[in-house]
Design a protein around this motif. Sequence first.
Motif, PDB file in Angstrom:
ATOM      1  N   LYS A  70      -0.343  -1.530  -6.567  1.00 50.54           N
ATOM      2  CA  LYS A  70      -1.873  -1.631  -7.020  1.00 50.54           C
ATOM      3  C   LYS A  70      -2.853  -0.754  -6.116  1.00 50.54           C
ATOM      4  O   LYS A  70      -3.743  -0.295  -6.659  1.00 50.54           O
ATOM      5  N   ALA A  71      -2.180  -0.434  -4.818  1.00 47.20           N
ATOM      6  CA  ALA A  71      -3.221   0.217  -3.931  1.00 47.20           C
ATOM      7  C   ALA A  71      -2.799   1.492  -3.325  1.00 47.20           C
ATOM      8  O   ALA A  71      -1.582   1.549  -2.997  1.00 47.20           O
ATOM      9  N   VAL A  72      -3.233   2.646  -3.265  1.00 51.69           N
ATOM     10  CA  VAL A  72      -2.778   3.894  -2.470  1.00 51.69           C
ATOM     11  C   VAL A  72      -3.643   4.168  -1.536  1.00 51.69           C
ATOM     12  O   VAL A  72      -4.799   4.131  -1.842  1.00 51.69           O
ATOM     13  N   LEU A  73      -3.220   4.590  -0.389  1.00 54.99           N
ATOM     14  CA  LEU A  73      -3.933   5.189   0.713  1.00 54.99           C
ATOM     15  C   LEU A  73      -3.655   6.704   0.885  1.00 54.99           C
ATOM     16  O   LEU A  73      -2.294   7.255   0.798  1.00 54.99           O
ATOM     17  N   VAL A 108       1.000  -1.192  -0.063  1.00 52.89           N
ATOM     18  CA  VAL A 108       0.128  -0.142  -0.021  1.00 52.89           C
ATOM     19  C   VAL A 108       0.860   1.242  -0.011  1.00 52.89           C
ATOM     20  O   VAL A 108       1.631   1.481   1.109  1.00 52.89           O
ATOM     21  N   LEU A 109       0.617   2.095  -1.055  1.00 58.24           N
ATOM     22  CA  LEU A 109       1.329   3.252  -1.081  1.00 58.24           C
ATOM     23  C   LEU A 109       1.055   4.330  -0.451  1.00 58.24           C
ATOM     24  O   LEU A 109      -0.232   4.658  -0.463  1.00 58.24           O
ATOM     25  N   VAL A 110       1.556   5.118   0.420  1.00 59.15           N
ATOM     26  CA  VAL A 110       1.202   6.353   0.988  1.00 59.15           C
ATOM     27  C   VAL A 110       2.148   7.581   0.831  1.00 59.15           C
ATOM     28  O   VAL A 110       3.380   7.437   0.928  1.00 59.15           O
ATOM     29  N   LEU A 111       1.675   8.524   0.006  1.00 54.40           N
ATOM     30  CA  LEU A 111       2.613   9.605  -0.361  1.00 54.40           C
ATOM     31  C   LEU A 111       2.608  10.407   1.013  1.00 54.40           C
ATOM     32  O   LEU A 111       3.925  10.770   1.036  1.00 54.40           O
TER      33      LEU A 111
END
Lengths: 335, 335
Positions: free
Chosen positions: A65-68, A21-24
Amino acid sequence: MDPKPQDHQSPSSTPSELRQVLVLRPPPVFAVHEQDFSSKFHILKAYDSPLPTHDFLQAHAQSVKAVLCSGIGPITAEVIHNLPALELVVTASTGVNHIDMAECRRRGITVTNTGDVFSDDVADAAVGLLIDVMRRITSGDRFVRSGRWATSGEYTLGSKLACKRVGIVGLGNIGSRVATRLKAMGCLVSYTSRQEKHTTPFTFYPNILQLAFNSDALVICCALTNETRHIINNKVMMALGKKGIIVNIARGAIINEVELVKCLVEGEIGGAGLDVFENEPNVPKELFELDNVVLLPHRTAFTQESFYNAAQILIGNLEAFFTNKPLLTLVANEF
Amino acid sequence: MDPKPQDHQSPSSTPSELRQVLVLRPPPVFAVHEQDFSSKFHILKAYDSPLPTHDFLQAHAQSVKAVLCSGIGPITAEVIHNLPALELVVTASTGVNHIDMAECRRRGITVTNTGDVFSDDVADAAVGLLIDVMRRITSGDRFVRSGRWATSGEYTLGSKLACKRVGIVGLGNIGSRVATRLKAMGCLVSYTSRQEKHTTPFTFYPNILQLAFNSDALVICCALTNETRHIINNKVMMALGKKGIIVNIARGAIINEVELVKCLVEGEIGGAGLDVFENEPNVPKELFELDNVVLLPHRTAFTQESFYNAAQILIGNLEAFFTNKPLLTLVANEF
């Protein structure tokens, strides 16, 4: 170990490695409940990396595939462009104005929000802000803490809530809760909305100008869209009038902030309770000098209970995604 | 001109000369609407006289039949003793704890208050204080105005109102209005009172300790009497607990203020919203340092609308007295 990149799920592998899960930038709900997320997913923290964001995205472009996200870290077309494998955007907010929804739709990327989890808290705080401005609570607290009570006979009177005409801008999940609360205080509630809601007892006005003209206070509860950007402008504030109060718990850009500041400074409206601003965390300095405004740091959703519940929804959506189950709080994305 | 001292009324004389109303210290409602009083009555302003109060009273002792007062100018046994012709005490407040009611009864002096005119406003402000403390509104405003939002990632979470157990101390005119408002916010309302009120849907606890033990917040709405003085003490606060909130919009001395300050400073309760204090306008300095308290200068009744209505009631009572008509808002005075 046999990861299958085309599947979301891979029970035989270490889950947290594949469930990236990517968190910018860390949403507040994530910051408070980070442990719960980290124990279930492999969090890619762009904000913690020595790499520039663009390089960080490049490094993970093929696998993410997923960003929070949340309002403090927008998901722009450029971000989406840099993530060719992206399938899901999970936002820790009700609003989705920080996400390029058109680009998500074009790419077939799914978006989930936090559903209704913050609505009661935001409505409570909206009512709190309206009472505060009308009854001078924060200003009264400053008066006491400055030691002036013991020395000053000043009696600045507030304004009674009962029988005041309060116009709700957007009678959705939050707006309808604000209306219920204000009705219990004897306020006369009306609203404007994209369409009239025949199941409510409240008076409908077809546009914001008519609503403002017939209101002593406006409570902004609508989503920020191209249609609602700057709908609260100088003309609306003039219609509201010199004693009129504006409460905004939605998004800053729904109000033309330059015109709002001018109207407040020049006394063209009576006061404001603002949780949101056009360029957060920057607040126009002119407001700091005013005694008839209450300024919050975008905090109307900030309770321990709703943060806990929101974390469960965010984790639930990510779990559902990685196990190919139905998402909990899908955002409709049709234009 | 033939004044008849034994009568209240004397149509042939200049009304304002005979319709003397003594004011020891000007109640806020009087200060705001003085013109309306002065046009109908001859106001004897003890506070404006170069004479010491005792001498001023002596000078008018034989003629003063009516006194206008409020909490800031107590009508003690000594004052009453100095006014042998006194027949009426009109107070610009709901509470009568600043009037020696026993002495009034002994002397046959009638007392009127402002009836129910402030109840809605006080209830609104009580709810505003509870939301403010639980949702950190005043504290959030300080955070923004200090410029910390732009530099600090601090996320102190508030507490959700829905499903919180709120105990009302005194379910009278104000308490029942507070209860209605909190119910609309999803709070679980209970109360303690001299006796159970079978017409309300709220849970009754027979004493303050049981109420505190079963509550997340207490809202003090009862009158100050010998029975209620210091009923909120250390023991009650310990029963309320470390997250418990106290809102007081009644009278300061209902709480043991020394013990309240100690509990707040030591974190034995969670916070407080206080409109009233034991020794007004003095507020314990320790409270100024706390971020979890909201301090008002006894202002929950202060709206333009209720002040106007209160002035009409005060004038109405004085008019009724001077024309031998029934008083509007007589206070029962039985012991």
